[in-house]
Design a protein around this motif. Sequence first.
Motif, short mmCIF file in Angstrom:
data_model
loop_
_atom_site.label_atom_id
_atom_site.label_comp_id
_atom_site.label_asym_id
_atom_site.label_seq_id
_atom_site.Cartn_x
_atom_site.Cartn_y
_atom_site.Cartn_z
N PHE A 1 41.83 36.48 43.90
CA PHE A 1 42.16 37.25 42.71
C PHE A 1 42.69 36.31 41.63
O PHE A 1 43.33 35.31 41.94
CB PHE A 1 43.27 38.27 43.01
N ASP A 2 42.41 36.64 40.38
CA ASP A 2 43.02 35.94 39.25
C ASP A 2 43.68 37.00 38.38
O ASP A 2 43.02 37.65 37.57
CB ASP A 2 41.98 35.15 38.47
N LYS A 3 44.98 37.19 38.58
CA LYS A 3 45.69 38.23 37.83
C LYS A 3 45.97 37.82 36.40
O LYS A 3 46.36 38.65 35.58
CB LYS A 3 46.97 38.64 38.55
N ARG B 1 38.64 39.96 40.53
CA ARG B 1 38.48 39.67 41.95
C ARG B 1 37.12 39.04 42.15
O ARG B 1 36.09 39.57 41.71
CB ARG B 1 38.57 40.95 42.79
N LYS C 1 48.19 46.45 37.81
CA LYS C 1 47.43 45.83 36.72
C LYS C 1 46.05 45.43 37.23
O LYS C 1 45.92 44.81 38.28
CB LYS C 1 48.17 44.58 36.22
N GLU C 2 45.01 45.79 36.46
CA GLU C 2 43.67 45.38 36.81
C GLU C 2 43.56 43.87 36.73
O GLU C 2 44.15 43.23 35.85
CB GLU C 2 42.65 46.01 35.86
N CYS C 3 42.81 43.29 37.67
CA CYS C 3 42.65 41.84 37.67
C CYS C 3 41.24 41.48 38.12
O CYS C 3 40.51 42.31 38.65
CB CYS C 3 43.69 41.19 38.57
N ASN D 1 43.38 46.07 41.55
CA ASN D 1 44.72 46.19 40.98
C ASN D 1 45.72 45.36 41.77
O ASN D 1 45.71 45.39 42.99
CB ASN D 1 45.18 47.64 40.99
N ILE D 2 46.55 44.64 41.08
CA ILE D 2 47.71 43.97 41.67
C ILE D 2 48.92 44.42 40.89
O ILE D 2 48.98 44.26 39.67
CB ILE D 2 47.57 42.43 41.61
N ASP D 3 49.85 45.02 41.59
CA ASP D 3 51.07 45.55 40.96
C ASP D 3 50.74 46.49 39.81
O ASP D 3 51.38 46.47 38.76
CB ASP D 3 51.98 44.41 40.48
N ARG E 1 42.60 29.72 50.10
CA ARG E 1 42.54 30.78 51.11
C ARG E 1 42.29 30.12 52.45
O ARG E 1 41.56 29.14 52.54
CB ARG E 1 41.41 31.79 50.82
N THR F 1 44.32 28.08 43.57
CA THR F 1 44.85 28.71 44.77
C THR F 1 44.00 28.25 45.96
O THR F 1 43.08 27.47 45.80
CB THR F 1 44.84 30.26 44.67
#
Length: 104
Positions: A59-61, A9, A5-7, A1-3, A36, A34
Amino acid sequence: NIDGKECLRIDFDGATDNYGIGRANIYKNGELYTYRISTRFNTWKSGEYFGINEPKSFFDKNFNLQNDEAVYGIEVFDCAGNKSETMFNFKVTAKDGLVSVIYN
């Protein structure tokens, strides 16, 4: 989850280098998505660094976990700036909530 919302990973591991992995560039559908970077701690003991955390996930939201498709690529750089000879590519497909990964 990010904010909340499932995303999507993606975890990856296994890249090695005698200088250490310093950065991983992540591409999505051929475009830089992106990157890292590794974290380094200045702990030198018995001729070896401890506390090294190399890039291992992203992550790809924006990926729709119900119905979507994307091709990702990962290239790594060592701490001396040398780029990996090949890019690791894989395709992620989500159809009706079932997610699959195919390595190219």
